[in-house]
Design a protein around this motif. Structure first.
Motif, PDB file in Angstrom:
ATOM      1  N   ALA A   1      38.200  44.730  34.734  1.00 47.28           N
ATOM      2  CA  ALA A   1      38.163  43.305  34.390  1.00 47.28           C
ATOM      3  C   ALA A   1      38.490  42.459  35.613  1.00 47.28           C
ATOM      4  O   ALA A   1      39.202  42.892  36.526  1.00 47.28           O
ATOM      5  N   PHE A   2      37.957  41.231  35.595  1.00 47.08           N
ATOM      6  CA  PHE A   2      38.172  40.265  36.668  1.00 47.08           C
ATOM      7  C   PHE A   2      38.763  39.001  36.055  1.00 47.08           C
ATOM      8  O   PHE A   2      38.196  38.433  35.122  1.00 47.08           O
TER       9      PHE A   2
ATOM     10  N   LEU B   1      41.329  43.077  38.598  1.00 46.03           N
ATOM     11  CA  LEU B   1      41.407  42.298  39.828  1.00 46.03           C
ATOM     12  C   LEU B   1      41.672  40.853  39.422  1.00 46.03           C
ATOM     13  O   LEU B   1      40.949  40.303  38.580  1.00 46.03           O
ATOM     14  N   ALA B   2      42.730  40.258  39.978  1.00 48.40           N
ATOM     15  CA  ALA B   2      43.090  38.878  39.654  1.00 48.40           C
ATOM     16  C   ALA B   2      43.132  38.053  40.932  1.00 48.40           C
ATOM     17  O   ALA B   2      43.795  38.429  41.901  1.00 48.40           O
ATOM     18  N   VAL B   3      42.415  36.939  40.924  1.00 47.25           N
ATOM     19  CA  VAL B   3      42.398  36.040  42.075  1.00 47.25           C
ATOM     20  C   VAL B   3      43.261  34.820  41.766  1.00 47.25           C
ATOM     21  O   VAL B   3      42.984  34.077  40.829  1.00 47.25           O
TER      22      VAL B   3
ATOM     23  N   VAL C   1      44.690  39.284  44.468  1.00 53.35           N
ATOM     24  CA  VAL C   1      43.933  38.744  45.596  1.00 53.35           C
ATOM     25  C   VAL C   1      44.207  37.249  45.708  1.00 53.35           C
ATOM     26  O   VAL C   1      44.307  36.549  44.702  1.00 53.35           O
ATOM     27  N   ARG C   2      44.313  36.770  46.927  1.00 49.27           N
ATOM     28  CA  ARG C   2      44.354  35.324  47.155  1.00 49.27           C
ATOM     29  C   ARG C   2      42.921  34.852  47.409  1.00 49.27           C
ATOM     30  O   ARG C   2      42.138  35.567  48.045  1.00 49.27           O
ATOM     31  N   HIS C   3      42.590  33.676  46.916  1.00 57.12           N
ATOM     32  CA  HIS C   3      41.244  33.123  47.097  1.00 57.12           C
ATOM     33  C   HIS C   3      40.877  33.035  48.580  1.00 57.12           C
ATOM     34  O   HIS C   3      41.754  33.022  49.449  1.00 57.12           O
TER      35      HIS C   3
ATOM     36  N   SER D   1      35.777  32.595  44.350  1.00 53.77           N
ATOM     37  CA  SER D   1      36.130  33.846  45.042  1.00 53.77           C
ATOM     38  C   SER D   1      35.968  35.037  44.109  1.00 53.77           C
ATOM     39  O   SER D   1      35.380  36.061  44.473  1.00 53.77           O
ATOM     40  N   CYS D   2      36.475  34.910  42.887  1.00 45.92           N
ATOM     41  CA  CYS D   2      36.433  36.015  41.929  1.00 45.92           C
ATOM     42  C   CYS D   2      35.007  36.342  41.508  1.00 45.92           C
ATOM     43  O   CYS D   2      34.649  37.518  41.363  1.00 45.92           O
TER      44      CYS D   2
END
Length: 172
Positions: free
Chosen positions: A50-51, A136-138, A7-9, A62-63
């Motif tokens: 996990a985030f 999920l990675a921001v 994901v982009r912020h 955002s995350c």
């Protein structure tokens, strides 16, 4: 296999003002907060284990918004930081006519090779830390592009830019 929701912020004050943020902290604007809330709503029923976020504030915020329905904390890593734009940081993007010709760039800008190496290191870290999990990675526009460049084995200029709060899924 690790499933990555990349994901982009959300949009920041400086995104809206067309300011080159680079590795500055950044702050989500109202639209960016709403974008992150929309992603949270869209993914609230997904079983995300996990985030992970860049250690820059705009991505962390955002995350945290996206992770809230899952009642999970956010792990941060500098591997997901945006490209270091050196002397271009804080400049009004339309004034950076040199941007189209990298040979005219200041020498303190992080190279494509360096950012792709960081992207590869992030992917290896993710596989090792979260094997067979949904993560999920921001991150940010350029580092997310570098991750996809490595993943798809394509030059970065062949990877479509991500919009703010856009999600792309990769199986690592």
């Amino acid at each position: 296999m690790t499933l990555l929701y990349l994901v982009r912020h959300g949009e920041t004050i400086d995104n809206a003002r067309h300011i080159m943020q680079g590795q500055t902290q950044g702050e989500l604007n109202e639209k960016g907060i709403k974008q992150a809330q929309e992603v949270a709503e869209q993914l609230k029923n997904e079983p995300i284990d996990a985030f992970v976020s860049s250690d820059l504030r705009r991505s962390i915020h955002s995350c945290e918004i996206i992770a809230a329905p899952h009642d999970k904390s956010v792990c941060t890593t500098p591997l997901l930081r945006e490209r270091d734009w050196g002397a271009f940081t804080g400049k009004y993007i339309p004034d950076l006519s040199n941007l189209k010709n990298p040979t005219l760039w200041p020498k303190d800008i992080e190279s494509i090779d360096a950012i792709k190496a960081r992207a590869a290191e992030f992917m290896a870290w993710l596989r090792a830390e979260y094997p067979n999990q949904k993560v999920l990675a921001v991150g940010h526009g350029i580092i997310n592009k570098a991750i996809q460049s490595i993943y798809f084995d394509k030059p970065m200029n062949e990877i479509l830019p991500m919009g703010n709060a856009e999600i792309r899924m990769l199986e690592l």
